[in-house]
Structures are given as C-alpha cells and as structure tokens.
Design an enzyme around this catalytic site. Structure first.
Site, PDB file in Angstrom:
ATOM      1  N   TYR A  91      31.626 -30.071  21.203  1.00 54.45           N
ATOM      2  CA  TYR A  91      32.214 -29.858  20.064  1.00 54.45           C
ATOM      3  C   TYR A  91      31.595 -28.603  19.163  1.00 54.45           C
ATOM      4  O   TYR A  91      31.486 -28.728  18.148  1.00 54.45           O
ATOM      5  CB  TYR A  91      32.210 -31.091  19.221  1.00 54.45           C
ATOM      6  CG  TYR A  91      32.606 -32.239  20.007  1.00 54.45           C
ATOM      7  CD1 TYR A  91      33.902 -32.497  20.318  1.00 54.45           C
ATOM      8  CD2 TYR A  91      31.894 -33.302  20.510  1.00 54.45           C
ATOM      9  CE1 TYR A  91      34.626 -33.721  21.108  1.00 54.45           C
ATOM     10  CE2 TYR A  91      32.178 -34.473  21.382  1.00 54.45           C
ATOM     11  CZ  TYR A  91      33.425 -34.603  21.687  1.00 54.45           C
ATOM     12  OH  TYR A  91      33.879 -35.636  22.245  1.00 54.45           O
TER      13      TYR A  91
ATOM     14  N   CYS B 253      32.485 -17.710   3.456  1.00 53.71           N
ATOM     15  CA  CYS B 253      32.370 -17.806   2.016  1.00 53.71           C
ATOM     16  C   CYS B 253      32.774 -19.301   1.675  1.00 53.71           C
ATOM     17  O   CYS B 253      34.075 -19.542   1.219  1.00 53.71           O
ATOM     18  CB  CYS B 253      33.688 -16.894   1.339  1.00 53.71           C
ATOM     19  SG  CYS B 253      33.248 -15.205   1.966  1.00 53.71           S
TER      20      CYS B 253
HETATM   21  C1  LIG Z   1      36.476 -38.029  22.397  1.00 57.56           C
HETATM   22  C2  LIG Z   1      37.010 -38.934  23.425  1.00 57.56           C
HETATM   23  C3  LIG Z   1      35.994 -39.213  24.411  1.00 57.56           C
HETATM   24  C4  LIG Z   1      34.843 -38.692  24.469  1.00 57.56           C
HETATM   25  O1  LIG Z   1      33.786 -38.880  23.815  1.00 57.56           O
HETATM   26  P1  LIG Z   1      32.132 -38.220  23.754  1.00 57.56           P
HETATM   27  O2  LIG Z   1      31.581 -39.147  22.538  1.00 57.56           O
HETATM   28  O3  LIG Z   1      32.312 -36.990  23.666  1.00 57.56           O
HETATM   29  O4  LIG Z   1      31.592 -38.935  25.050  1.00 57.56           O
HETATM   30  C5  LIG Z   1      36.404 -40.200  25.416  1.00 57.56           C
HETATM   31  N1  LIG Z   1      37.773 -40.949  25.332  1.00 57.56           N
HETATM   32  C6  LIG Z   1      38.424 -40.793  24.176  1.00 57.56           C
HETATM   33  C7  LIG Z   1      39.850 -41.409  24.057  1.00 57.56           C
HETATM   34  C8  LIG Z   1      38.139 -39.680  23.182  1.00 57.56           C
HETATM   35  O5  LIG Z   1      38.946 -39.435  22.266  1.00 57.56           O
END
Ligand SMILES: *Cc1c(COP(=O)(O)O)cnc(C)c1O
Length: 417
Positions: A373, A345
């Site tokens: 994600y 909703c």
């Molecule tokens: C989220 C994150 C990643 C991974 O990022 P991607 O874009 O999924 O490769 C690596 N290092 C840190 C510190 C993050 O917060």
C-alpha cells in the site's frame, strides 16, 4: 552497519540512490520469497499445503515484477478490478488461480474475467449475483461463485481497514447468506463453488480470524446439510506486519495456527488472500533530505518523498520506522527530534512525527516496511512524477518501474480548441 551504510541483501542503498535517484522504492526478492514461504510452511505444518491456494492480493503492490515473482512461486491472485486482471495476465499469472473480489464489479469486468476463465468470483451482494448470472448467460457460460460473507467479527484494527463488522459495505451478512446460496444454486448460469470471508487488514491478534473461520465453517456445514456442497473455503487475507521496531508482529505460523487447526480434518480446498504480509516488510522507500528547517516548536526535515509517494501516514496516521542510510560520522551533529515531511502543499503531508535523528541536508533516509500500500496508492498530486521502483536480487539491482517524466503527467490532457 557497513562502511557504505545500510544494505538490502548485498546492495548498498547509497549506490541505488546514486544510480536510480530518489525517491525510490526498493524491494528484496529474498524477502518476498521468504514471506511466501512463511505461508507455505504454515500450511505444510498443518498438512494443508496440497489443497491450498495462496492468492496474493494484488492491490497491496501490483508491480509486474512482483506479480511475476509470486506467479513463479506458484501463487494465485486476488484481484479487485479488470485492471488488476490485465496486470496478472501480463505478468504470467494463471487465470485458473485468480479470485475476483470487490463490492462493485461492472458487467464489463465480469465479462473480461469470464473470458479469461478465472477460478472464482467472490460475490458481495444478491444483486451482483443477478448481474453475473446475466453476463455469464450472454456468454453461454456458468460463472464460478463464492459468496463473501460478513461474519460480524470485530477485527480490532484501524476503522478504515476493518471490513468484517455488520456496518461494513463488504460482503453479505452471514445471517442472509443461506438464502442467497439457495438462490445462487437455482440460477442457470451460476456454479456455486465456495465461500469467502475477509475481515480486515493489519490484524495482529489471531483470535478474530479464527472466530470468523468458526462462523464460516458452521455455515458451510449447514449448507452441506441442505445439499449445497462447497468445494473451497476462502479465508481472506489481513495478517498484520511489524511496522515499529518495538511492536513485533506474530510469525506467520503462529498467526495462522488457530485458524488452520480448525481446517485440518476437512475435505474442502482452501484459499488465502494475503497482501500486506507478503510484500510489506520486503520494501522500503529511499528518500533524500532536501532541506532542514529548524523551528521554534518543531524542527522539520523536508525530504524528496511525500504523501503522494507514501500515503499511509497521511491517510491512517500510520507509523513507518525511518532510519538513516549513511554510516554515522563525526561531521554529524547531535540527534534531535524531527518532523519528517514532504514538499506537498498540505499540512497532512508527513512521513513521520517526532523522529530522533542526527541529520544533515543531503542525507539519505530509508522509510521501512513500505512494500504494501505504498507505490500502489501513489498519485501524481502536485504534479509529482511517481517514484522509480527497483528490485534487489542478491548482488544485483533491477529497475522494475522507471521514474515517471513530467511531460508524461499531462500527456493525456488537451486544451480547448
Ligand atoms: C485487501 C484485501 C485483501 C488483502 O488484505 P491484506 O491486509 O493486505 O492481507 C484480501 N482480500 C480482500 C477481499 C481484500 O480486499
């Protein structure tokens, strides 16, 4: 397409839907393995494989089966919480290959990571350094530390996933890093090990990461001249993937080449923290069309997956290609433009706008590139059980997370006496 429609490796998605129900996340072991090999090969090509550690960023998809698969391939892990630490250990990951990122590590999390014996803390503020020194002291240990520096480079990606600008909450400004390193080196329970930098996510242009590497290397050399010699350089993650058929992403080797070229002649060990690029294209979300709802301005296809299952469209206005699973047959009408929406909703509950498809109720759809994600950000909003997850391995399918049951969703709650 086969007679029985779309397949992942050797397995028909229609069969997976019949056996495990929908919505269901489907991952491919072969695709996960190939994505990891892409990094290995790129490092190998620059003669860097032997002194590199690929730390999978757990937050992209933290299912134990996926963590275990990467652990078996030799990966380390980039974690951001005690919860992720526990997952990695439960999945058979080696503590000495774990780096711990994040702007707000609690003392309890620091303690857990010190006791586990992780490779390094990626410290994001001067204050965190003090907390860590204190906690390590109370355990009679020295905490291995990198400073996460913020190189003030524009990653030119979505503002919600850009982290390397001065205005971001992440890391310490590169201009302040030298002084903080000097302080770190003077603290009794801190062992200065490395430097870390991660400028954002879904980066398709290799230039910002290479520019960040330049700034980091300049600082490493300046520190060495002052007697602070670092053992490793962590260049983060962030490489983007292809989400749209008509918007290809660079191959791993091509994306990394400009950055790796700068590292070839050096002596430090290297750490990388890829998340999305290791899992994103290795997963899809399988969903069924429940209701077709023609409208005056728009036609809606209401499917059984929703924003609680895959939040990226609602959160970032992200695009995922959506394809029909079944082989087309004559009973299907002409293609028309649909809004692919979930039953939640909220008007923001959509999975795709304006998709040209020929649909009937009961059809199966695959929402592609949903491995990163996706399930990791899923919630129980609207008291919807989270989806099942399965992994295809050649000709077989393994359930790697069963679908939640409704009673489980309020099992932790109680009413007043
Ligand atoms: C989220 C994150 C990643 C991974 O990022 P991607 O874009 O999924 O490769 C690596 N290092 C840190 C510190 C993050 O917060």
């Amino acid at each position: 397409m086969h007679q029985d429609g779309l397949r992942v490796e050797g397995v028909a998605l229609a069969g997976i839907a019949a056996r495990f129900g929908t919505p269901c996340y489907v991952y491919s072991r072969a695709a996960l393995t190939a994505a990891y090999a892409g990094y290995r090969d790129a490092l190998q090509a620059h003669g860097l494989a032997d002194r590199s550690l690929i730390c999978y960023a757990v937050k992209a998809n933290s299912n134990l089966a996926i963590l275990n698969l990467f652990a078996r391939l030799g990966a380390g892990f980039d974690i951001v919480s005690a919860g992720e630490l526990a997952r990695v250990l439960a999945a058979g990951g080696s503590p000495e290959k774990i780096v711990f990122s994040g702007v707000g590590k609690s003392r309890a999390e620091m303690r857990a990571a010190l006791e586990a014996g992780i490779h390094c803390f990626n410290v994001e503020s001067a204050s965190e350094l003090d907390h860590l020194n204190e906690v390590a002291g109370s355990l009679g240990r020295r905490a291995p530390v990198s400073l996460r520096v913020n190189p003030d480079v524009d990653a030119r990606t979505h503002p919600y996933i850009s982290t390397g600008l001065k205005s971001a909450k992440f890391g310490v400004a590169i201009a302040d890093a030298f002084d903080i390193y000097r302080r770190a080196a003077s603290l009794p329970h801190i062992a200065v090990k490395g430097i870390d930098c991660h400028i954002g996510s879904q980066l398709l242009d290799p230039a910002p990461a290479a520019e960040a590497a330049d700034k980091v290397l300049a600082l490493v050399d300046r520190l060495a001249a002052a007697g602070i010699v670092l053992e490793h350089i962590d260049l983060g993650g962030g490489m983007g993937i292809q989400y749209r058929a008509d918007e290809p992403a660079p191959a791993t080797t091509d994306y990394l080449a400009p950055m790796l070229a700068k590292l070839a002649g050096r002596r430090e060990k290297l750490v990388f923290e890829p998340g999305r690029s290791l899992v994103g294209n290795a997963g899809l979300l399988l969903t069924r069309v429940d209701v077709l709802k023609p409208g005056e301005e728009k036609h809606f296809a209401v499917v059984d997956a929703a924003m609680n299952d895959l939040m990226r469209p609602a959160l970032y206005d992200a695009w995922h290609d959506i394809v029909k699973v079944g082989a087309d047959d004559t009973a299907t009408g002409a293609a028309m433009s649909y809004e692919i929406v979930g039953p939640v909703c909220e008007s923001g509950d959509f999975l795709g706008h304006d998709r040209l498809l020929a649909l009937r109720e009961g059809d199966l759809l695959a929402i592609l590139s949903a491995g990163a994600y996706g399930m990791a950000m899923a919630s129980n909003y609207n008291t919807r059980p989270r989806a099942a997850e399965v992994m295809v391995d050649g000709g077989s399918v393994h359930l790697i997370r069963r679908r939640e049951e409704i009673a489980e969703l309020f099992a932790l709650e109680s009413v007043l006496p």
